[in-house]
Design a protein around this motif. Structure first.
Motif, PDB file in Angstrom:
ATOM      1  N   TYR A 123       0.831  -1.201   0.000  1.00 20.42           N
ATOM      2  CA  TYR A 123       0.000   0.000   0.000  1.00 20.42           C
ATOM      3  C   TYR A 123       0.867   1.253   0.000  1.00 20.42           C
ATOM      4  CZ  TYR A 123       1.041   0.900   4.920  1.00 20.42           C
ATOM      5  OH  TYR A 123       1.695   1.186   6.095  1.00 20.42           O
ATOM      6  N   SER A 124       0.289   2.332  -0.475  1.00 18.33           N
ATOM      7  CA  SER A 124       0.967   3.634  -0.408  1.00 18.33           C
ATOM      8  C   SER A 124      -0.067   4.691  -0.040  1.00 18.33           C
ATOM      9  CB  SER A 124       1.610   3.972  -1.755  1.00 18.33           C
ATOM     10  OG  SER A 124       2.045   5.317  -1.726  1.00 18.33           O
ATOM     11  N   ARG A 125       0.385   5.687   0.720  1.00 15.56           N
ATOM     12  CA  ARG A 125      -0.533   6.769   1.087  1.00 15.56           C
ATOM     13  C   ARG A 125      -0.418   7.912   0.091  1.00 15.56           C
ATOM     14  NH1 ARG A 125      -0.895   6.879   7.612  1.00 15.56           N
ATOM     15  NH2 ARG A 125      -2.855   7.851   7.063  1.00 15.56           N
ATOM     16  N   ASP A 253       5.907   3.385   1.076  1.00 19.57           N
ATOM     17  CA  ASP A 253       6.419   4.744   1.263  1.00 19.57           C
ATOM     18  C   ASP A 253       7.564   4.719   2.276  1.00 19.57           C
ATOM     19  OD1 ASP A 253       4.199   5.464  -0.260  1.00 19.57           O
ATOM     20  OD2 ASP A 253       2.957   5.757   1.526  1.00 19.57           O
ATOM     21  N   GLN A 254       8.344   5.782   2.265  1.00 22.30           N
ATOM     22  CA  GLN A 254       9.391   5.934   3.280  1.00 22.30           C
ATOM     23  C   GLN A 254       8.751   5.769   4.663  1.00 22.30           C
ATOM     24  OE1 GLN A 254      12.497   6.633   2.377  1.00 22.30           O
ATOM     25  NE2 GLN A 254      13.415   6.970   4.382  1.00 22.30           N
ATOM     26  N   GLY A 255       9.292   4.904   5.498  1.00 23.05           N
ATOM     27  CA  GLY A 255       8.732   4.702   6.838  1.00 23.05           C
ATOM     28  C   GLY A 255       7.439   3.896   6.844  1.00 23.05           C
ATOM     29  N   GLY A 256       7.145   3.228   5.746  1.00 24.43           N
ATOM     30  CA  GLY A 256       5.909   2.422   5.663  1.00 24.43           C
ATOM     31  C   GLY A 256       5.939   1.270   6.670  1.00 24.43           C
ATOM     32  N   LEU A 257       4.769   0.842   7.099  1.00 26.06           N
ATOM     33  CA  LEU A 257       4.661  -0.194   8.127  1.00 26.06           C
ATOM     34  C   LEU A 257       4.208  -1.514   7.523  1.00 26.06           C
ATOM     35  CD1 LEU A 257       2.810   1.959  10.811  1.00 26.06           C
ATOM     36  CD2 LEU A 257       5.247   1.375  10.775  1.00 26.06           C
ATOM     37  N   SER A 258       4.424  -2.578   8.301  1.00 22.71           N
ATOM     38  CA  SER A 258       3.964  -3.907   7.894  1.00 22.71           C
ATOM     39  C   SER A 258       2.895  -4.379   8.890  1.00 22.71           C
ATOM     40  CB  SER A 258       5.182  -4.838   7.883  1.00 22.71           C
ATOM     41  OG  SER A 258       4.826  -6.147   8.162  1.00 22.71           O
ATOM     42  N   LEU A 266      -1.898  -8.701  16.426  1.00 26.98           N
ATOM     43  CA  LEU A 266      -1.456  -8.054  15.185  1.00 26.98           C
ATOM     44  C   LEU A 266       0.048  -7.809  15.278  1.00 26.98           C
ATOM     45  CD1 LEU A 266      -2.333  -6.571  12.479  1.00 26.98           C
ATOM     46  CD2 LEU A 266      -2.122  -4.483  13.831  1.00 26.98           C
ATOM     47  N   LEU A 267       0.778  -8.205  14.252  1.00 31.08           N
ATOM     48  CA  LEU A 267       2.212  -7.913  14.203  1.00 31.08           C
ATOM     49  C   LEU A 267       2.396  -6.638  13.393  1.00 31.08           C
ATOM     50  CD1 LEU A 267       3.686 -11.472  13.487  1.00 31.08           C
ATOM     51  CD2 LEU A 267       2.969 -10.439  15.662  1.00 31.08           C
ATOM     52  N   LEU A 268       2.935  -5.622  14.066  1.00 29.37           N
ATOM     53  CA  LEU A 268       3.176  -4.329  13.420  1.00 29.37           C
ATOM     54  C   LEU A 268       4.685  -4.170  13.278  1.00 29.37           C
ATOM     55  CD1 LEU A 268       1.927  -1.546  12.529  1.00 29.37           C
ATOM     56  CD2 LEU A 268       2.412  -0.766  14.854  1.00 29.37           C
ATOM     57  N   GLY A 269       5.160  -4.029  12.049  1.00 32.75           N
ATOM     58  CA  GLY A 269       6.610  -3.981  11.821  1.00 32.75           C
ATOM     59  C   GLY A 269       7.040  -2.694  11.150  1.00 32.75           C
ATOM     60  N   GLY A 270       8.314  -2.357  11.320  1.00 32.95           N
ATOM     61  CA  GLY A 270       8.859  -1.166  10.654  1.00 32.95           C
ATOM     62  C   GLY A 270      10.149  -0.718  11.318  1.00 32.95           C
ATOM     63  N   GLY A 271      10.555   0.520  11.003  1.00 34.73           N
ATOM     64  CA  GLY A 271      11.734   1.122  11.644  1.00 34.73           C
ATOM     65  C   GLY A 271      13.050   0.536  11.155  1.00 34.73           C
ATOM     66  N   GLY A 272      13.079  -0.021   9.950  1.00 35.77           N
ATOM     67  CA  GLY A 272      14.292  -0.688   9.457  1.00 35.77           C
ATOM     68  C   GLY A 272      15.457   0.267   9.232  1.00 35.77           C
ATOM     69  N   HIS A 273      16.662  -0.257   9.367  1.00 36.46           N
ATOM     70  CA  HIS A 273      17.880   0.529   9.097  1.00 36.46           C
ATOM     71  C   HIS A 273      19.040  -0.418   8.836  1.00 36.46           C
ATOM     72  CE1 HIS A 273      19.691  -0.405  13.049  1.00 36.46           C
ATOM     73  NE2 HIS A 273      18.439  -0.404  13.468  1.00 36.46           N
ATOM     74  N   ARG A 274      20.072   0.107   8.223  1.00 36.80           N
ATOM     75  CA  ARG A 274      21.276  -0.704   8.014  1.00 36.80           C
ATOM     76  C   ARG A 274      21.861  -1.073   9.372  1.00 36.80           C
ATOM     77  NH1 ARG A 274      25.542  -0.792   3.619  1.00 36.80           N
ATOM     78  NH2 ARG A 274      27.343  -1.729   4.630  1.00 36.80           N
ATOM     79  N   THR A 275      22.241  -2.326   9.547  1.00 32.14           N
ATOM     80  CA  THR A 275      22.844  -2.763  10.811  1.00 32.14           C
ATOM     81  C   THR A 275      24.124  -1.952  11.049  1.00 32.14           C
ATOM     82  OG1 THR A 275      21.992  -4.971  10.459  1.00 32.14           O
ATOM     83  CG2 THR A 275      23.749  -4.748  12.075  1.00 32.14           C
ATOM     84  N   GLY A 276      24.266  -1.457  12.269  1.00 29.60           N
ATOM     85  CA  GLY A 276      25.461  -0.679  12.607  1.00 29.60           C
ATOM     86  C   GLY A 276      25.292   0.804  12.366  1.00 29.60           C
ATOM     87  N   ARG A 285      13.273   3.318  17.788  1.00 26.71           N
ATOM     88  CA  ARG A 285      12.612   2.473  16.756  1.00 26.71           C
ATOM     89  C   ARG A 285      11.352   1.859  17.333  1.00 26.71           C
ATOM     90  NH1 ARG A 285      15.499   3.550  11.909  1.00 26.71           N
ATOM     91  NH2 ARG A 285      17.516   4.197  12.668  1.00 26.71           N
ATOM     92  N   TYR A 286      11.495   1.216  18.499  1.00 28.39           N
ATOM     93  CA  TYR A 286      10.291   0.658  19.134  1.00 28.39           C
ATOM     94  C   TYR A 286       9.352   1.802  19.525  1.00 28.39           C
ATOM     95  CZ  TYR A 286      12.424  -3.983  19.439  1.00 28.39           C
ATOM     96  OH  TYR A 286      12.989  -5.193  19.139  1.00 28.39           O
ATOM     97  N   GLY A 287       9.943   2.933  19.945  1.00 21.94           N
ATOM     98  CA  GLY A 287       9.128   4.085  20.343  1.00 21.94           C
ATOM     99  C   GLY A 287       8.276   4.567  19.181  1.00 21.94           C
ATOM    100  N   MET A 288       8.874   4.613  17.991  1.00 20.18           N
ATOM    101  CA  MET A 288       8.123   5.041  16.812  1.00 20.18           C
ATOM    102  C   MET A 288       6.954   4.074  16.573  1.00 20.18           C
ATOM    103  SD  MET A 288       7.547   4.095  13.435  1.00 20.18           S
ATOM    104  CE  MET A 288       8.875   2.997  12.978  1.00 20.18           C
TER     105      MET A 288
END
Ligand code: FES
Length: 454
Positions: A123-125, A253-258, A266-276, A285-288
């Motif tokens: 999906y996209s907003r 979209d940038q910052g899109g959720l799963s 419900l499993l809500l996912g997101g906040g990905g980033h390159r490790t390190g 990340r969890y806060g977001m």
């Protein structure tokens, strides 16, 4: 915190390797890719043993959101443009076949793992056209795809692109049953692989075929996978009192959720980033995710949280096939990105076909030696820049009062990850706890902690 998949699951313990043995094939890693590969090799009449450094399913398999889908972001229009329609068709059909193969295995063996078919959506907003094009591309490859502007999520979307008859399941319940069918040695860490010999601290396995299926290949040369992949972290909250959806959703979209429903959670996912590379501060990340959860589902309750580590290749497609031209009897299954469950099945089928000498037209698009695309060239440059930066920092003296840890893999300076209280390597994604003990490879050993300065 552990994922919800580990709750109440007891996978039968196996003995470590004891002494030397010679077998036709050995698989390194008892996650879902390793266990499925060993299973299909056995079905093909090839005795295979699996060596696992820790326990069955103790790596990334337990951290998935367990979507089984051929919908890998907006991959199909790009695949057609870059590799041509035929190659794109092979990618699509291998992944669609993987979903069907999970269903067949689960039904034939009567595995109670909450398997269910369901649609998957992007999906996209803000965006409609790229999703519409992706739906057309997928349809042209034989996937039942659709495009719309409405869906069951509780916020407006501009566009939504769906694939019919995808699936979800409980990965560890499935793995526990499948592992019963294969010969696994646990607590047997591989120290060295040379030619046909796989050395562990508990004995040596000599094999005609060696499969590297332990998430990230730890051999640097040949193959040079360290230069061709990076790792990414992403975060999941399990929520009660949130929505329950028929479909599985991923925001493009940038910052899109799963979003993925699992019984009443419900499993809500997101906040990905390159490790390190995570300087956002503890809890961000969890806060977001928590903030978004309360915004979308006021009053919902968090019952669990965890994070996942994914290997990402230069062009985003997995590396499945022969490890390197210099080692024709070695095979690799890595770089699954966020699509570990489906790709593990694809990998198991391809590697089995290669080893048993069967025709496998879909192998080319997954081959680690496929041609380098423009996108891959860009990835190579970015990845190289991170490595140079990490190695350069290694040479700098530590600042006042700082703790310095250098990665035992190739020496990059580790970065403190306040979110998970670990030292993470920005170069290739190894991770260590606050005492320097290894969590994730490609590093193979703990790291040495330098003296703290006054
Ligand atoms: Fe390669 Fe750290 S993971 S240098």
């Amino acid at each position: 915190m552990e994922s919800i998949w580990t709750e109440g699951i007891e996978i039968r313990k196996r003995e470590p390797l004891s002494g030397d043995m010679e077998v036709p094939a050995v698989v390194i890693g008892a996650g879902i890719a390793g266990i499925l590969t060993a299973y299909y090799l056995k079905q093909a009449g090839i005795r295979t043993v699996v060596l696992e450094a820790d326990r069955i399913g103790s790596g990334q398999t337990k951290n998935t959101t367990a979507k089984i889908t051929s919908q890998h972001n907006q991959v199909y229009s790009w695949l057609i443009r870059t590799f041509g329609h035929r190659m794109a068709e092979h990618y699509a059909s291998a992944n669609e076949a993987a979903i069907g193969e999970y269903e067949r295995l689960i039904q034939d063996k009567g595995i109670d793992c909450a398997f269910g078919r369901c649609p998957a959506y992007l999906y996209s907003r803000t965006e409609t056209e790229s999703l519409r094009r992706e739906a057309e591309a997928a349809k042209s490859l034989g996937i039942t795809a659709s495009f719309g502007t409405e869906c069951e999520l509780p916020f407006p979307v501009a566009g939504v692109m769906g694939f019919a008859r995808q699936a979800r399941f409980h990965p560890l319940k499935f793995l526990a049953e499948m592992a019963e069918e294969v010969e696994v040695y646990e607590q047997t860490k591989v120290l060295k692989v040379e030619g046909r010999r796989v050395e562990t601290a508990r004995g040596t396995v000599t094999a005609e075929h060696i499969v590297f299926a332990a998430h990230y290949p730890f051999i640097n040369v040949p193959g040079y996978y360290f230069a061709r992949m990076h790792q990414e972290r992403s975060y999941v909250l399990a929520l009660e009192g949130a929505g329950s959806y028929e479909g599985m959703y991923l925001g493009v979209d940038q910052g899109g959720l799963s979003f993925r429903t699992c019984a009443d959670v419900l499993l809500l996912g997101g906040g990905g980033h390159r490790t390190g590379v995570n300087k956002t501060g503890a809890g961000c990340r969890y806060g977001m995710l928590r903030g978004r959860a309360q915004e979308i589902y006021p009053g919902c309750r968090e019952v669990s949280r965890w994070s996942a580590q994914d290997c990402v290749t230069l062009d985003g497609l997995p590396y499945i096939g022969r490890f390197s031209r210099r080692r024709p009897n070695w095979y690799v299954a890595t770089g699954f990105g966020k699509w570990g469950m489906t790709t593990a099945m694809v990998a198991a089928r391809i590697v089995t076909n290669l080893i048993s000498g069967r025709d496998c037209p879909e192998a080319d698009i997954f081959s680690p030696s496929r041609h380098i695309t423009m996108q891959a060239m860009k990835g190579l440059f970015v990845h190289g820049a991170y490595t140079v930066k990490g190695l350069t920092k290694h040479l700098l003296p530590p600042g006042k009062g700082r703790i310095v840890l250098n990665c035992p893999h190739m020496g990059c300076r580790l970065e403190w990850n306040p979110e998970e209280e670990s030292y993470d390597c920005p170069c290739h994604g190894s991770r260590f706890d606050r005492e320097g003990r290894l969590i994730d490879g490609p590093a193979q050993t703990d790291c040495k902690r330098q003296e703290e300065r006054d």
